[in-house]
Scaffold this active site. Structure first.
Site, PDB file in Angstrom:
ATOM      1  N   THR A 108       0.853  -1.188   0.000  1.00  0.00           N
ATOM      2  CA  THR A 108       0.000   0.000   0.000  1.00  0.00           C
ATOM      3  C   THR A 108       0.887   1.236   0.000  1.00  0.00           C
ATOM      4  O   THR A 108       2.111   1.143   0.156  1.00  0.00           O
ATOM      5  CB  THR A 108      -0.917   0.037   1.231  1.00  0.00           C
ATOM      6  OG1 THR A 108      -0.106   0.077   2.418  1.00  0.00           O
ATOM      7  CG2 THR A 108      -1.818  -1.188   1.281  1.00  0.00           C
ATOM      8  N   GLU A 109       0.266   2.376  -0.140  1.00  0.00           N
ATOM      9  CA  GLU A 109       1.045   3.606  -0.095  1.00  0.00           C
ATOM     10  C   GLU A 109       1.577   3.837   1.311  1.00  0.00           C
ATOM     11  O   GLU A 109       0.998   3.384   2.300  1.00  0.00           O
ATOM     12  CB  GLU A 109       0.205   4.796  -0.554  1.00  0.00           C
ATOM     13  CG  GLU A 109      -1.017   5.061   0.264  1.00  0.00           C
ATOM     14  CD  GLU A 109      -1.825   6.210  -0.302  1.00  0.00           C
ATOM     15  OE1 GLU A 109      -3.055   6.147  -0.237  1.00  0.00           O
ATOM     16  OE2 GLU A 109      -1.231   7.167  -0.811  1.00  0.00           O
ATOM     17  N   LEU A 110       2.703   4.498   1.377  1.00  0.00           N
ATOM     18  CA  LEU A 110       3.368   4.760   2.654  1.00  0.00           C
ATOM     19  C   LEU A 110       3.006   6.145   3.163  1.00  0.00           C
ATOM     20  O   LEU A 110       3.035   7.123   2.404  1.00  0.00           O
ATOM     21  CB  LEU A 110       4.887   4.655   2.484  1.00  0.00           C
ATOM     22  CG  LEU A 110       5.735   5.044   3.702  1.00  0.00           C
ATOM     23  CD1 LEU A 110       5.549   4.028   4.825  1.00  0.00           C
ATOM     24  CD2 LEU A 110       7.203   5.148   3.322  1.00  0.00           C
ATOM     25  N   PHE A 111       2.654   6.205   4.437  1.00  0.00           N
ATOM     26  CA  PHE A 111       2.405   7.496   5.073  1.00  0.00           C
ATOM     27  C   PHE A 111       3.580   7.777   5.998  1.00  0.00           C
ATOM     28  O   PHE A 111       3.702   7.185   7.062  1.00  0.00           O
ATOM     29  CB  PHE A 111       1.066   7.473   5.819  1.00  0.00           C
ATOM     30  CG  PHE A 111      -0.099   7.438   4.885  1.00  0.00           C
ATOM     31  CD1 PHE A 111      -0.554   6.237   4.379  1.00  0.00           C
ATOM     32  CD2 PHE A 111      -0.701   8.604   4.468  1.00  0.00           C
ATOM     33  CE1 PHE A 111      -1.604   6.197   3.486  1.00  0.00           C
ATOM     34  CE2 PHE A 111      -1.750   8.580   3.583  1.00  0.00           C
ATOM     35  CZ  PHE A 111      -2.208   7.374   3.085  1.00  0.00           C
ATOM     36  N   ASP A 175      -6.760   0.609   7.427  1.00  0.00           N
ATOM     37  CA  ASP A 175      -7.133  -0.536   8.274  1.00  0.00           C
ATOM     38  C   ASP A 175      -8.607  -0.889   8.121  1.00  0.00           C
ATOM     39  O   ASP A 175      -9.423  -0.677   9.012  1.00  0.00           O
ATOM     40  CB  ASP A 175      -6.818  -0.252   9.740  1.00  0.00           C
ATOM     41  CG  ASP A 175      -6.671  -1.542  10.542  1.00  0.00           C
ATOM     42  OD1 ASP A 175      -6.108  -1.486  11.636  1.00  0.00           O
ATOM     43  OD2 ASP A 175      -7.123  -2.599  10.067  1.00  0.00           O
TER      44      ASP A 175
END
Length: 557
Positions: A108-111, A175
């Site tokens: 998934t994309e990283l925050f 989530d």
């Protein structure tokens, strides 16, 4: 050629910090852990195609198979992430199952700034303008979820599940493991984080407005830096207050009347509560946005059918591939002996069974999970090049090869003719893995003496004994030639009787004993040589078959 050289050049990790590379050689996983939950670990990763950092979510398969609830959450999260595309929902890139390392991986994309809770605790002095901007983005994401047909309820909205990129204030909902598709007017199950759960959730009669209540608690946490109901010591106390209509003590710490009014709108009874779309019209809020990406065509995680077996299996499926279609195990016919390979992986004995059936290729891998269960992976490549994998636990006490095979055939939608075939694969593997395993189906005709280490000695001793008897007979004929008298039974009997009457000298007895010892040594030497010749022949045969098979399998991988 140039492209293949480039691909092979990046197979090896570029530096010590890189622990893993995905099957497409696009994503790499670093050592750095950026998050850890009960069943999932999140590592920092990198997309070498787009040149961006990503979040590499990893779950151990064995952990999932022993916890149906965790498995269901994973399926739910993958299914929803793949179907949802919105600027305020965490971006999904890819997912696959790693057979070798026995993990499920989700990119998934990283925050970079972590969760909104972490970010808010780190930066305590933030203007209300920024908080309003975050709130609007969360509501925009909720509006999208709730506008689906049927609506999607997140059921676990809290600052821990909302992520932020602090460099430009981008906020997204993540989530989705507890999210549910509301196919009826009201959902029934009680699930979520008690501090953020709406009163109607405890009554098991709620709709998407339960997320709005949780959002109000998020707002309260953002402005007070406290978890709602932190004054309570356990979930029972929280439930008592929520069901009695008592608001969290931290609400009294909100000094801004506009903020207080907005939060209270979110905490109204469900019948009076505004929707996400209506709250977005409130003058209190602001706006922001972002773009998306497209996933790679990696093997897909497949939802199992309902049933007890489905709760402890994990499946994936890849698209048809021309290279898969040409794969051959170098097996000539359906009734061939399976290839059995034994290996030792970090002290764990692993068995692999390979066999072909009417253009389909089956590979079953297994190793002991604990003293009561075996972890198995079945890989099937059909005649069209489609690859399917199913991971499952085989419990030695309650399972049989036939029962598990029947369940697998149903899950994979195979013909009933495959039930016996797969059951044979399972029992052949278990015979080689577990001492004294009692088979459910007849497999003696499929087990070769030299195919694996676990059964090698027993079968080899049997084969050697037969070979030894043959050699012994041959040696007796060669080294103990008969006299002319011995050729005649009558004469031989008379001669033996006469010899029995004669007292033999000590020298003659010793001579006979030495001859017997010499003959036994010769027999033993030939017996050992026969065993060695048989072993070398089998090793050479297996090595040749494996070499051809691995070459084809690498194309699939």
């Amino acid at each position: 050629m140039e492209g293949s050289e480039d691909a092979s050049a990046i197979v090896e990790p570029p530096d010590p910090e890189v622990l893993e590379i995905d099957p497409t050689c696009r994503y790499i996983r670093y050592k750095e852990v950026i998050g850890k939950g009960a069943s999932k670990t999140v590592f920092k990763g990198f997309d070498e195609v787009d040149g961006i950092e990503v979040a590499w979510n990893q779950v151990r398969i064995d952990d999932l198979l022993q916890s149906p609830d965790c498995l269901e959450r994973l399926y739910s999260e993958v299914r929803l992430l793949k179907s949802l595309k919105h600027k305020n929902i965490i971006r999904f890139y890819n997912s696959w199952i790693d057979d070798k390392n026995k993990t499920v991986n989700i990119i998934t994309e990283l925050f970079t700034s972590g969760s909104l809770r972490q970010y808010r605790k780190k930066h305590r002095k933030v203007n209300m303008k920024a908080v309003k901007c975050w709130a609007r983005q969360i509501l925009t994401g909720l509006k999208y979820l709730h506008s689906q047909d049927p609506p999607i309820i997140h059921r676990d909205i809290k600052c821990d599940n909302i992520f932020i990129n602090g460099n430009h204030g981008e906020v997204k909902i993540g989530d989705l493991g507890l999210a549910t598709v509301m196919e009826q007017a009201n959902a029934k199950s009680v699930i979520g984080t008690p501090e953020f759960m709406a009163p109607e959730l405890y009554d098991e009669n709620y709709n998407e407005l339960a997320d709005i209540y949780s959002f109000g608690m998020c707002m309260l946490e953002m402005v007070t830096f406290e978890y709602p109901y932190c004054e309570c010591r356990n979930s029972a106390q929280i439930y008592k207050k929520v069901s009695s209509g008592i608001k969290p003590a931290s609400l009294s710490k909100v000094k801004d009347p506009e903020v207080m009014k907005f939060i209270e709108k979110c905490l109204l009874p469900a019948s009076e509560r505004l929707s996400a779309e209506e709250l977005l019209l409130d003058s209190f809020l602001n706006v922001n946005g972002l773009v998306m990406n497209n996933p790679l065509p990696l093997p897909d995680i497949v939802m199992p059918k309902e049933g007890s077996f489905g709760e402890r299996c994990l499946m994936s499926e890849g698209p048809p591939n021309a290279r898969n279609r040409t794969m051959s195990m170098n097996l000539d016919e359906d009734n061939n002996l399976p290839i059995v390979i034994s290996s030792n992986n970090s002290g764990t004995n692993c068995i692999e069974v390979r066999r072909a059936k009417r253009g389909n290729f089956f590979v079953l891998k297994g190793e002991e999970n604990d003293e009561n269960s075996v972890s198995l992976i079945l890989r099937i490549v059909d005649e069209n090049g489609r690859v399917r994998n199913i991971h499952f636990l085989f419990f030695q006490e309650g399972d049989t090869a036939s029962n598990v095979s029947s369940e697998m055939v149903e899950q994979l939608e195979l013909t009933d003719k495959n039930v016996k075939f797969i059951a044979e694969l399972i029992d052949v593997l278990l015979v080689n893995l577990i001492p004294n395993w009692k088979t459910d189906v007849a497999v003696d005709h499929l087990i070769h003496p030299q195919q694996n280490q676990s059964s090698k000695d027993n079968h080899q001793n049997g084969a050697s004994s037969q070979a030894g008897e043959s050699i012994s007979h041959s040696l007796s004929s060669d080294y103990c030639p008969r006299s002319d008298d011995e050729a005649n039974p009558t004469v031989a009997a008379t001669t033996e009787d006469q010899e029995a009457e004669k007292p033999g000298s000590l020298e003659e007895e010793e001579e006979d004993e030495r001859l017997k010892e010499e003959l036994e040594k010769i027999e033993e030497r030939f017996r050992e040589e026969m065993k060695e010749i048989t072993r070398k022949r089998e090793e050479a045969t297996m090595e040749t078959k494996n070499r051809f098979f691995e070459k084809k399998m690498q194309q699939v991988e």
